[in-house]
Design a protein around this motif. Structure first.
Motif, PDB file in Angstrom:
ATOM      1  N   THR A  61       0.577  -1.238   0.148  1.00  0.00           N
ATOM      2  CA  THR A  61      -0.111  -0.759  -0.159  1.00  0.00           C
ATOM      3  C   THR A  61       0.513   1.811  -0.505  1.00  0.00           C
ATOM      4  O   THR A  61       2.212   1.335   0.993  1.00  0.00           O
ATOM      5  N   ALA A  62       0.039   2.568  -0.306  1.00  0.00           N
ATOM      6  CA  ALA A  62       1.284   3.739  -0.750  1.00  0.00           C
ATOM      7  C   ALA A  62       0.714   4.461  -0.057  1.00  0.00           C
ATOM      8  O   ALA A  62      -1.099   5.124  -0.086  1.00  0.00           O
ATOM      9  N   SER A  63       0.975   5.721   0.900  1.00  0.00           N
ATOM     10  CA  SER A  63      -0.142   6.774   1.096  1.00  0.00           C
ATOM     11  C   SER A  63       0.472   7.778   0.708  1.00  0.00           C
ATOM     12  O   SER A  63       1.614   8.180   0.894  1.00  0.00           O
ATOM     13  N   ILE A  64      -1.015   9.181   0.539  1.00  0.00           N
ATOM     14  CA  ILE A  64      -0.461  10.542  -0.083  1.00  0.00           C
ATOM     15  C   ILE A  64      -0.475  11.139   1.411  1.00  0.00           C
ATOM     16  O   ILE A  64      -2.274  11.771   0.895  1.00  0.00           O
ATOM     17  N   ASN A  65      -0.290  12.016   2.502  1.00  0.00           N
ATOM     18  CA  ASN A  65      -1.000  12.581   3.067  1.00  0.00           C
ATOM     19  C   ASN A  65      -1.327  13.962   2.208  1.00  0.00           C
ATOM     20  O   ASN A  65      -0.922  14.477   1.316  1.00  0.00           O
ATOM     21  N   LEU A  66      -2.658  14.060   2.614  1.00  0.00           N
ATOM     22  CA  LEU A  66      -2.999  15.720   2.062  1.00  0.00           C
ATOM     23  C   LEU A  66      -1.950  17.135   2.469  1.00  0.00           C
ATOM     24  O   LEU A  66      -1.745  18.016   1.559  1.00  0.00           O
ATOM     25  N   ASP A  67      -1.456  17.523   3.753  1.00  0.00           N
ATOM     26  CA  ASP A  67      -0.746  18.193   3.465  1.00  0.00           C
ATOM     27  C   ASP A  67       0.393  18.655   4.578  1.00  0.00           C
ATOM     28  O   ASP A  67       1.201  17.387   5.304  1.00  0.00           O
ATOM     29  N   GLU A  68       1.062  19.310   4.531  1.00  0.00           N
ATOM     30  CA  GLU A  68       2.036  19.433   5.804  1.00  0.00           C
ATOM     31  C   GLU A  68       2.585  20.759   6.318  1.00  0.00           C
ATOM     32  O   GLU A  68       2.599  21.827   4.954  1.00  0.00           O
ATOM     33  N   TYR A  69       2.813  21.570   7.263  1.00  0.00           N
ATOM     34  CA  TYR A  69       3.604  22.441   7.708  1.00  0.00           C
ATOM     35  C   TYR A  69       4.670  22.477   7.169  1.00  0.00           C
ATOM     36  O   TYR A  69       5.273  22.553   7.185  1.00  0.00           O
ATOM     37  N   VAL A  70       4.522  24.335   6.410  1.00  0.00           N
ATOM     38  CA  VAL A  70       6.125  24.683   6.144  1.00  0.00           C
ATOM     39  C   VAL A  70       6.606  25.187   7.158  1.00  0.00           C
ATOM     40  O   VAL A  70       6.324  25.508   8.020  1.00  0.00           O
ATOM     41  N   GLY A  71       8.408  24.932   7.102  1.00  0.00           N
ATOM     42  CA  GLY A  71       9.509  24.784   7.837  1.00  0.00           C
ATOM     43  C   GLY A  71       9.274  23.863   9.018  1.00  0.00           C
ATOM     44  O   GLY A  71      10.120  24.115  10.319  1.00  0.00           O
ATOM     45  N   LEU A  72       8.396  22.936   9.078  1.00  0.00           N
ATOM     46  CA  LEU A  72       8.365  21.856  10.596  1.00  0.00           C
ATOM     47  C   LEU A  72       9.173  20.844   9.935  1.00  0.00           C
ATOM     48  O   LEU A  72       8.483  20.215   8.745  1.00  0.00           O
ATOM     49  N   ALA A  73      10.179  20.341  10.477  1.00  0.00           N
ATOM     50  CA  ALA A  73      10.820  19.292  10.220  1.00  0.00           C
ATOM     51  C   ALA A  73      10.542  17.836  11.057  1.00  0.00           C
ATOM     52  O   ALA A  73       9.404  17.916  11.440  1.00  0.00           O
ATOM     53  N   PRO A  74      10.859  16.844   9.838  1.00  0.00           N
ATOM     54  CA  PRO A  74       9.612  15.339  10.359  1.00  0.00           C
ATOM     55  C   PRO A  74      10.081  14.858  11.785  1.00  0.00           C
ATOM     56  O   PRO A  74       9.181  14.318  12.319  1.00  0.00           O
ATOM     57  N   ASP A  75      11.190  15.400  12.642  1.00  0.00           N
ATOM     58  CA  ASP A  75      10.990  14.866  13.559  1.00  0.00           C
ATOM     59  C   ASP A  75      10.451  15.904  14.888  1.00  0.00           C
ATOM     60  O   ASP A  75      10.681  16.368  16.138  1.00  0.00           O
ATOM     61  N   ASN A  76      10.087  16.963  14.722  1.00  0.00           N
ATOM     62  CA  ASN A  76       8.869  18.204  15.275  1.00  0.00           C
ATOM     63  C   ASN A  76       7.686  17.691  15.690  1.00  0.00           C
ATOM     64  O   ASN A  76       6.931  17.301  14.781  1.00  0.00           O
TER      65      ASN A  76
END
Ligand code: PGA
Length: 244
Positions: A61-76
């Motif tokens: 399965t693949a997943s594609i998320n709707l959105d993400e904040y600009v400026g936040l690192a993946p580990d934030n």
């Protein structure tokens, strides 16, 4: 549009998780469009439980998320990548290379939007898109007034969304002001849409979205035009929609 009436939040999650699990069982290499926020948490928890019990397999399965904040690192801890990893990806066997979110740290915003759309195209589109709905009718971060024909783009968040998301941050000033989001056109191209909503706070916007005029002022109202939408809501959320 199909409306599935659930009694309460847990029942809503069970019904939505059943729909997503049926999609993955019927088509193991499904491309799922996924959402963050508080509403889907119980859905991910159930899918993870069913995986642990041996009833689900996300290896193709693949997943594609709707959105993400600009400026936040993946580990934030406030980033949507972190949310998805902690609430879903790490509990199931989805391959990390198949689990996509916009890169909040991308150097060039225009390129990042194009890269994201190209990923969606490379999978031949989204089979099933899970959506929440904001109190102002936003889907993803498509805020009121967004043109319906947009693909993935970078938006500045409205005051109402910043206030709503403030609960996840220490201070209002920590809430990012910009985000990447799939556009309305991207969302409308998904083959199936599952919109989930819980609580009386969503009742009025659901009524406006599904019985009011279709207008960019209520982004979710465009869903009236999609031929495969299922709205799974609990009694409170559906309390202003008449039973057909
Ligand atoms: P919520 O957010 O699930 O936290 O209510 C929904 C949304 O804003 O899309």
């Amino acid at each position: 549009m199909r409306v599935i009436r659930a009694t309460d939040y847990d029942d809503m999650c069970r019904k939505a998780a059943n729909i997503l699990s049926a999609q993955v069982i019927l088509k193991p290499n499904s491309v799922l469009g996924l959402a963050t926020g508080s509403t889907p948490l119980g859905v991910y928890k159930l899918l993870a439980e069913w995986y642990a019990e041996g009833d689900m397999d996300f290896s193709e399965t693949a997943s594609i998320n709707l959105d993400e904040y600009v400026g936040l690192a993946p580990d934030n801890p406030q980033s949507y990548r972190y949310y998805m990893y902690n609430n879903f990806f790490r509990h199931v066997n989805i391959k990390q290379e198949n689990a996509h979110l916009p890169n909040g740290l991308a150097a060039d915003k225009t390129e990042e939007c194009a890269r994201y759309e190209a990923i969606i195209r490379s999978y031949n589109g989204i089979d099933m898109q899970l959506l929440g709905i904001g109190h102002n009718g936003h889907i993803g971060f498509n805020e009121p007034g967004t043109a319906f024909e947009k693909d993935t783009h970078c938006v500045s968040l409205t005051e109402s969304t910043i206030r709503a998301n403030r609960r996840f941050f220490d201070n209002e000033s920590d809430v990012p002001r910009f985000a990447y989001t799939m556009g309305i056109r991207t969302i409308m191209q998904a083959r199936h849409i599952v919109l989930i909503a819980s609580g009386v706070g969503k009742a009025e916007i659901l009524r406006e979205s599904f019985t009011g005029p279709m207008t960019p002022q209520v982004p979710a109202s465009i869903l009236q035009l999609h031929s495969n939408v299922v709205l799974v809501g609990d009694e409170e959320a559906l309390s202003r929609l008449q039973r057909e």
